[in-house]
Design an enzyme around this catalytic site. Structure first.
Site, PDB file in Angstrom:
ATOM      1  N   ASN A   1      58.289 -86.525  -7.370  1.00 37.83           N
ATOM      2  CA  ASN A   1      58.680 -86.322  -5.975  1.00 37.83           C
ATOM      3  C   ASN A   1      57.717 -87.143  -5.127  1.00 37.83           C
ATOM      4  O   ASN A   1      56.575 -86.749  -4.925  1.00 37.83           O
ATOM      5  CB  ASN A   1      58.592 -84.828  -5.618  1.00 37.83           C
ATOM      6  CG  ASN A   1      58.801 -84.587  -4.130  1.00 37.83           C
ATOM      7  OD1 ASN A   1      59.279 -85.468  -3.412  1.00 37.83           O
ATOM      8  ND2 ASN A   1      58.438 -83.401  -3.662  1.00 37.83           N
TER       9      ASN A   1
ATOM     10  N   LYS B   1      57.739 -87.734  -2.054  1.00 39.88           N
ATOM     11  CA  LYS B   1      57.587 -87.253  -0.664  1.00 39.88           C
ATOM     12  C   LYS B   1      57.683 -88.454   0.292  1.00 39.88           C
ATOM     13  O   LYS B   1      58.403 -89.408   0.002  1.00 39.88           O
ATOM     14  CB  LYS B   1      56.279 -86.481  -0.488  1.00 39.88           C
ATOM     15  CG  LYS B   1      56.099 -85.406  -1.555  1.00 39.88           C
ATOM     16  CD  LYS B   1      55.038 -84.420  -1.217  1.00 39.88           C
ATOM     17  CE  LYS B   1      54.794 -83.518  -2.412  1.00 39.88           C
ATOM     18  NZ  LYS B   1      54.080 -82.307  -2.091  1.00 39.88           N
TER      19      LYS B   1
ATOM     20  N   HIS C   1      62.973 -77.650  -1.316  1.00 42.43           N
ATOM     21  CA  HIS C   1      61.532 -77.809  -1.546  1.00 42.43           C
ATOM     22  C   HIS C   1      60.781 -76.936  -0.518  1.00 42.43           C
ATOM     23  O   HIS C   1      61.223 -76.793   0.628  1.00 42.43           O
ATOM     24  CB  HIS C   1      61.132 -79.282  -1.396  1.00 42.43           C
ATOM     25  CG  HIS C   1      59.729 -79.549  -1.850  1.00 42.43           C
ATOM     26  ND1 HIS C   1      58.639 -79.285  -1.053  1.00 42.43           N
ATOM     27  CD2 HIS C   1      59.238 -80.018  -3.014  1.00 42.43           C
ATOM     28  CE1 HIS C   1      57.533 -79.595  -1.715  1.00 42.43           C
ATOM     29  NE2 HIS C   1      57.873 -80.040  -2.915  1.00 42.43           N
TER      30      HIS C   1
ATOM     31  N   GLU D   1      58.047 -73.680  -8.200  1.00 41.50           N
ATOM     32  CA  GLU D   1      56.886 -74.310  -7.566  1.00 41.50           C
ATOM     33  C   GLU D   1      56.157 -73.279  -6.710  1.00 41.50           C
ATOM     34  O   GLU D   1      56.535 -73.053  -5.545  1.00 41.50           O
ATOM     35  CB  GLU D   1      57.343 -75.473  -6.676  1.00 41.50           C
ATOM     36  CG  GLU D   1      58.021 -76.590  -7.428  1.00 41.50           C
ATOM     37  CD  GLU D   1      57.839 -77.928  -6.730  1.00 41.50           C
ATOM     38  OE1 GLU D   1      57.432 -78.890  -7.403  1.00 41.50           O
ATOM     39  OE2 GLU D   1      58.067 -78.019  -5.507  1.00 41.50           O
TER      40      GLU D   1
ATOM     41  N   GLY E   1      50.073 -79.471  -4.116  1.00 37.50           N
ATOM     42  CA  GLY E   1      49.158 -80.379  -3.423  1.00 37.50           C
ATOM     43  C   GLY E   1      47.773 -79.792  -3.201  1.00 37.50           C
ATOM     44  O   GLY E   1      46.981 -80.337  -2.439  1.00 37.50           O
TER      45      GLY E   1
ATOM     46  N   SER F   1      50.664 -79.239  -8.685  1.00 36.11           N
ATOM     47  CA  SER F   1      49.444 -79.892  -9.181  1.00 36.11           C
ATOM     48  C   SER F   1      49.489 -80.193 -10.680  1.00 36.11           C
ATOM     49  O   SER F   1      48.473 -80.056 -11.376  1.00 36.11           O
ATOM     50  CB  SER F   1      48.204 -79.072  -8.816  1.00 36.11           C
ATOM     51  OG  SER F   1      48.097 -78.953  -7.406  1.00 36.11           O
TER      52      SER F   1
HETATM   53  C1  PEP Z   1      55.778 -81.118  -5.154  1.00 32.53           C
HETATM   54  O1  PEP Z   1      55.634 -81.496  -4.010  1.00 32.53           O
HETATM   55  O2  PEP Z   1      56.915 -80.879  -5.588  1.00 32.53           O
HETATM   56  C2  PEP Z   1      54.595 -80.965  -5.988  1.00 32.53           C
HETATM   57  C3  PEP Z   1      54.692 -80.296  -7.099  1.00 32.53           C
HETATM   58  O3  PEP Z   1      53.429 -81.558  -5.521  1.00 32.53           O
HETATM   59  P1  PEP Z   1      52.019 -81.704  -6.312  1.00 32.53           P
HETATM   60  O4  PEP Z   1      52.333 -82.100  -7.722  1.00 32.53           O
HETATM   61  O5  PEP Z   1      51.282 -82.724  -5.572  1.00 32.53           O
HETATM   62  O6  PEP Z   1      51.387 -80.346  -6.265  1.00 32.53           O
END
Ligand code: PEP
Length: 251
Positions: free
Chosen positions: A9, A11, A95, A167, A173, A212
């Protein structure tokens, strides 16, 4: 057996020049891997670039959002037919950043899920609890609520071959990852909820973990029975990291 799926992703990151290098690195790094499907969900303006660069590769591509509407006077919105025009295989729906920053409700997320399915693009439905909800012992209740909103609209049949991403909001993040056991507990609960409605549909749903995920923690997460891959944010912007995560999911 469910094939593992690792999705990046991006973003709101990227540029034509940076994407070119990143996509080339991913393409080369995952070539020849078996037992894993890899994909990148890019910002809308870069769908054409992803299509052009990845068409002859094993890497799929998609978007990070779509309109719940089919088409019409909806300034600034992007319809599923437009995503399909660029051969997008996936679109992220619900999301936590969209839920929290853009006020997307469970009902709207359900409409977007239906719209994606009807347009032939596979939705990746994100669900997850906040830290406060976890600390209040509400994880299962929150996840069930988010999932049931989509199940009421799409029915269990709408989940045939679907992708769900668990998630935890507190892990996105932040560098904090759910332990494999914490993640498995929720993934198992998601599968259990679907099994109650249709065991064979439930067996085919891929439940990804997101929050993460990095090269260093991917393998232990993927070893869990109900973790079918990952939705990767930050680490998907570095080719070597993303490739290493894909490798950890490969057979
Ligand atoms: C996400 O934004 O879907 C995500 C999992 O971000 P990160 O891996 O940076 O935590």
């Amino acid at each position: 057996m469910r094939q593992k799926l690792v999705v990046g992703n991006w973003k709101m990151h990227g540029s034509l020049a940076a994407n070119q290098m990143l996509l080339a690195g991913i393409q080369a790094g995952v070539a020849g891997l078996t037992g894993v499907e890899c994909a990148v969900c890019v910002p809308y303006p870069y769908l054409a670039q992803a299509q052009q660069q990845l068409s002859c590769s094993a890497v799929a591509w998609g978007a990070q959002n779509l309109s719940e509407q089919a088409q019409g006077a909806f300034t600034g919105e992007i319809g599923v037919a437009m995503l399909a025009d660029f051969a997008s295989r996936y679109v992220i729906v619900g999301h936590s950043e969209r839920r929290a920053l853009y006020g997307e409700s469970d009902a709207l997320v359900a409409q977007k899920f239906l719209r994606a399915r009807s347009g032939g693009v596979s939705p990746i439905l994100c669900v997850g609890e906040t830290l406060e909800q976890r600390q209040a012992g509400q994880v299962r209740e929150v996840i069930a609520g988010q999932l049931n909103a989509v199940l009421s609209a799409a029915g269990i049949a709408g989940f045939a071959g679907a992708v769900v991403a668990y998630e935890p909001v507190w892990a996105i993040g932040t560098g904090l990852t759910a332990t494999p056991e914490q993640a498995q507990e929720v993934h198992g609960a998601i599968r259990g909820l679907l099994v109650e409605l249709d065991a064979s549909v439930a067996a085919g749903v891929r439940v990804l973990y997101g929050g993460s995920v990095k090269a260093g923690n991917a393998a232990e997460l993927f070893a869990m029975p109900d973790i079918d891959g990952a939705l990767v944010g930050g680490a998907s912007l570095v080719a070597e990291e993303f490739v290493a995560i894909c490798r950890a999911a490969a057979l």
